[in-house]
Design a protein around this motif. Structure first.
Motif, PDB file in Angstrom:
ATOM      1  N   UNK A   1     -25.154 -54.960 -30.629  1.00  0.00           N
ATOM      2  CA  UNK A   1     -24.524 -53.353 -30.284  1.00  0.00           C
ATOM      3  C   UNK A   1     -24.188 -52.627 -31.293  1.00  0.00           C
ATOM      4  N   UNK A   2     -22.771 -53.029 -31.267  1.00  0.00           N
ATOM      5  CA  UNK A   2     -21.608 -52.746 -33.323  1.00  0.00           C
ATOM      6  C   UNK A   2     -22.502 -53.152 -33.984  1.00  0.00           C
ATOM      7  N   UNK A   3     -23.156 -53.787 -34.040  1.00  0.00           N
ATOM      8  CA  UNK A   3     -23.430 -54.093 -35.466  1.00  0.00           C
ATOM      9  C   UNK A   3     -24.684 -53.226 -36.130  1.00  0.00           C
ATOM     10  N   UNK A   4     -25.726 -52.565 -34.705  1.00  0.00           N
ATOM     11  CA  UNK A   4     -27.155 -51.645 -35.278  1.00  0.00           C
ATOM     12  C   UNK A   4     -26.091 -50.234 -34.979  1.00  0.00           C
ATOM     13  N   UNK A   5     -25.057 -50.251 -33.639  1.00  0.00           N
ATOM     14  CA  UNK A   5     -24.212 -48.989 -34.560  1.00  0.00           C
ATOM     15  C   UNK A   5     -24.863 -47.648 -34.779  1.00  0.00           C
ATOM     16  N   UNK A   6     -24.356 -46.929 -35.371  1.00  0.00           N
ATOM     17  CA  UNK A   6     -24.197 -45.444 -35.291  1.00  0.00           C
ATOM     18  C   UNK A   6     -25.837 -45.385 -35.982  1.00  0.00           C
TER      19      UNK A   6
ATOM     20  N   UNK B   1     -26.043 -49.127 -25.604  1.00  0.00           N
ATOM     21  CA  UNK B   1     -26.318 -47.781 -25.509  1.00  0.00           C
ATOM     22  C   UNK B   1     -24.818 -47.035 -26.572  1.00  0.00           C
ATOM     23  N   UNK B   2     -24.795 -45.562 -26.967  1.00  0.00           N
ATOM     24  CA  UNK B   2     -23.771 -45.355 -27.747  1.00  0.00           C
ATOM     25  C   UNK B   2     -23.466 -43.995 -28.081  1.00  0.00           C
ATOM     26  N   UNK B   3     -22.295 -43.223 -27.921  1.00  0.00           N
ATOM     27  CA  UNK B   3     -22.432 -41.757 -27.799  1.00  0.00           C
ATOM     28  C   UNK B   3     -23.561 -40.729 -28.213  1.00  0.00           C
ATOM     29  N   UNK B   4     -23.471 -39.433 -28.005  1.00  0.00           N
ATOM     30  CA  UNK B   4     -24.854 -38.914 -28.526  1.00  0.00           C
ATOM     31  C   UNK B   4     -24.368 -38.626 -29.601  1.00  0.00           C
ATOM     32  N   UNK B   5     -23.037 -38.317 -29.639  1.00  0.00           N
ATOM     33  CA  UNK B   5     -22.962 -37.500 -31.103  1.00  0.00           C
ATOM     34  C   UNK B   5     -22.421 -38.111 -32.207  1.00  0.00           C
ATOM     35  N   UNK B   6     -22.792 -39.317 -32.004  1.00  0.00           N
ATOM     36  CA  UNK B   6     -22.578 -40.580 -33.822  1.00  0.00           C
ATOM     37  C   UNK B   6     -23.803 -40.674 -33.918  1.00  0.00           C
TER      38      UNK B   6
ATOM     39  N   UNK C   1     -26.665 -65.339 -33.678  1.00  0.00           N
ATOM     40  CA  UNK C   1     -26.208 -63.919 -34.349  1.00  0.00           C
ATOM     41  C   UNK C   1     -27.451 -63.091 -34.466  1.00  0.00           C
ATOM     42  N   UNK C   2     -26.921 -61.727 -35.176  1.00  0.00           N
ATOM     43  CA  UNK C   2     -28.378 -61.011 -34.992  1.00  0.00           C
ATOM     44  C   UNK C   2     -28.585 -60.322 -36.012  1.00  0.00           C
ATOM     45  N   UNK C   3     -29.917 -59.632 -36.038  1.00  0.00           N
ATOM     46  CA  UNK C   3     -30.357 -59.669 -37.133  1.00  0.00           C
ATOM     47  C   UNK C   3     -30.750 -58.259 -37.242  1.00  0.00           C
ATOM     48  N   UNK C   4     -30.675 -57.115 -37.674  1.00  0.00           N
ATOM     49  CA  UNK C   4     -30.944 -55.553 -37.961  1.00  0.00           C
ATOM     50  C   UNK C   4     -31.883 -54.968 -38.659  1.00  0.00           C
ATOM     51  N   UNK C   5     -33.255 -55.090 -37.863  1.00  0.00           N
ATOM     52  CA  UNK C   5     -34.073 -53.893 -38.772  1.00  0.00           C
ATOM     53  C   UNK C   5     -33.762 -52.658 -39.533  1.00  0.00           C
ATOM     54  N   UNK C   6     -34.404 -52.557 -40.824  1.00  0.00           N
ATOM     55  CA  UNK C   6     -34.211 -51.165 -40.775  1.00  0.00           C
ATOM     56  C   UNK C   6     -35.531 -50.169 -40.867  1.00  0.00           C
TER      57      UNK C   6
END
Length: 466
Positions: free
Chosen positions: A318-323, A367-372, A433-438
């Motif tokens: 989650x933190x890798x994906x982030x905003x 999840x992530x805060x909506x403001x981000x 390990x996690x890989x985030x796609x675009x």
């Protein structure tokens, strides 16, 4: 430029507004879209870092006069691209050092020494396919060049691949040639890199590494297949960094080596392999290609229960994906890839968890805060974007606008089933390990590996030669 192409196709005169850093890319894309003469008005500078006053002044003093001039002028004559050489012509003859220098000067090299693609080397690659050398697997944008079987062999030779990798290279090329992959977007500013995933027993036969150091350079199969794809994008899709004009990666990173799934570990777990998750049969060998825009730190997890590991994995994914997750909602696609170490996967299986349980936990707990979402969208695309607005337009589920509280948690992932899971890595360590796609750029696209009829005979001869 795509909007200009749509307008021009409808018979409406189009003019493009492009900031300074994208003018050459826009002109190149216009050529590939068949609108090479479209008028380009340049905004001088970088819009997201200009003040409102600077923006207004540049629009008034630079953009408006340019647009008016464009409306008054006739259609520009676009630059004419030089004719392509015959694929089988001898491009250069010289010493090995002279070949390296020539390929660098022509922008055909990735900066590393290449294997000269001589006719006899190319022919050895062609022995490992029943397809005609002139068969076209697809046309790659923005260069609009044909990805032929011959071109695949040429770039495979240059990358240092073995001839027997040819069936894998063809499957890789077919995947990126699929319009769904949107290969032309590999030149976008996030600087994402494609990742090749090979699932099947062929990986072991061809000596792909699926164990410790799986994503390190060093094993010839993993390294050269990954490099091949980067050369294919460079020489066929025409995606090049400056002094080229089609790759606008703001920072970027080096190519990914190919990821091979650990077939033995999958068998021991009783899980279905990645290729079955992708809709293929267990008996098949399958290549999947997807974009990677971010890679997590090493995810170490411990414990005897699945939840002990899951909480740590979810947090770091989650933190890798982030905003950046806002792009998944905005574009309607998000395909994170989780590479589980065999020991960690074994803990899951021993606790009664399968891949679907892992996916469900990630979907329900990330999840992530909506403001981000709102803030980072503004930072990236320089315009106000709100989750409520996306919901009202039908682009996001209603749960993204359940309240006005900017701190309310909203889901990080778009669809539960879109998380890919591959088992690979060091069996003697508790790392994943996690890989985030675009988002929708480079979604996972899979193709089966088709072996030639003489595969067994060719491989037998190869092994004797060694």
């Amino acid at each position: 430029m795509r909007a200009c192409a749509i307008a021009e196709a409808a018979g409406v005169r189009a003019l493009a507004v492009v900031s300074s850093g994208f003018v050459r890319q826009a002109q190149s894309l216009a050529r590939s879209l068949g609108i090479a003469g479209v008028w380009v008005s340049e905004y001088p500078g970088v819009i997201p870092v200009d003040s409102t006053e600077e923006l207004e002044d540049k629009v008034r003093t630079v953009l408006v006069p340019s647009l008016l001039a464009g409306l008054a002028a006739g259609r520009e004559v676009g630059p004419v691209s030089p004719p392509e050489p015959d694929p089988r012509s001898i491009a250069f003859a010289g010493t090995l050092d002279e070949v390296q220098d020539y390929f660098v000067d022509q922008l055909w090299s990735d900066g590393l020494p290449v294997v000269p693609p001589t006719i006899d080397r190319i022919q050895r690659f062609l022995e490992y396919t029943d397809r005609d050398p002139d068969d076209v697997l697809g046309v790659l944008r923005p260069g609009e060049r044909e990805a032929s079987v011959w071109a695949v062999a040429v770039n495979g030779v240059m990358a240092g691949c073995r001839p027997e990798y040819m069936p894998v290279l063809l499957a890789v090329s077919e995947a990126v040639a699929d319009p769904e992959f949107a290969v032309e977007d590999a030149g976008s500013t996030p600087g994402w890199e494609p990742l090749v995933i090979l699932s099947g027993r062929l990986a072991k036969e061809l000596d792909f590494n699926a164990g410790a150091g799986v994503m390190r350079v060093g094993r010839r199969a993993n390294t050269t297949v990954g490099r091949f794809l980067r050369l294919l994008l460079r020489n066929v899709a025409d995606l090049r960094i400056p002094p080229g004009d089609t790759d606008k990666a703001s920072i970027g990173y080096s190519f990914n080596v190919a990821l091979a799934e650990d077939e033995d570990a999958i068998d021991a777990l009783g899980w279905e392999p990645f290729r079955v998750d992708r809709g293929f049969g267990r008996e098949q060998d399958v290549v999947t290609v997807q974009s990677v825009v971010a890679i997590s730190p090493p995810i170490y997890s411990s414990g005897t229960r699945a939840l002990d590991h899951m909480e740590t994995i979810a947090y770091l994914l989650g933190t890798t994906c982030g905003p950046w997750a806002f792009t998944g909602v905005w574009f309607g696609q998000c395909h994170p890839l989780l590479v589980l170490g065999p020991a960690v996967a074994n803990t899951f299986a021993g606790d009664g968890w399968g891949k679907d349980d892992v996916r469900r936990y990630l979907f329900e707990h990330l999840s992530i805060p909506a403001r981000w979402f709102d803030r980072y969208a503004r930072d990236v695309i320089s315009t106000e974007v709100s989750l409520r607005g996306l919901v009202e337009k039908g682009l996001a589920p209603k749960l993204y606008a359940e309240s006005e509280n900017p701190e309310r948690p909203v889901p990080l992932l778009v669809r539960e089933e879109w998380t890919g899971i591959v088992v690979a890595g060091d069996a003697g360590r508790n790392q994943s390990r996690a890989y985030i796609n675009n988002h929708k750029q480079g979604p996972p696209v899979s193709r089966p590996v088709v072996l030639p009829r003489r595969w067994a005979e060719l491989r037998s001869g190869r092994m004797r030669a060694r």
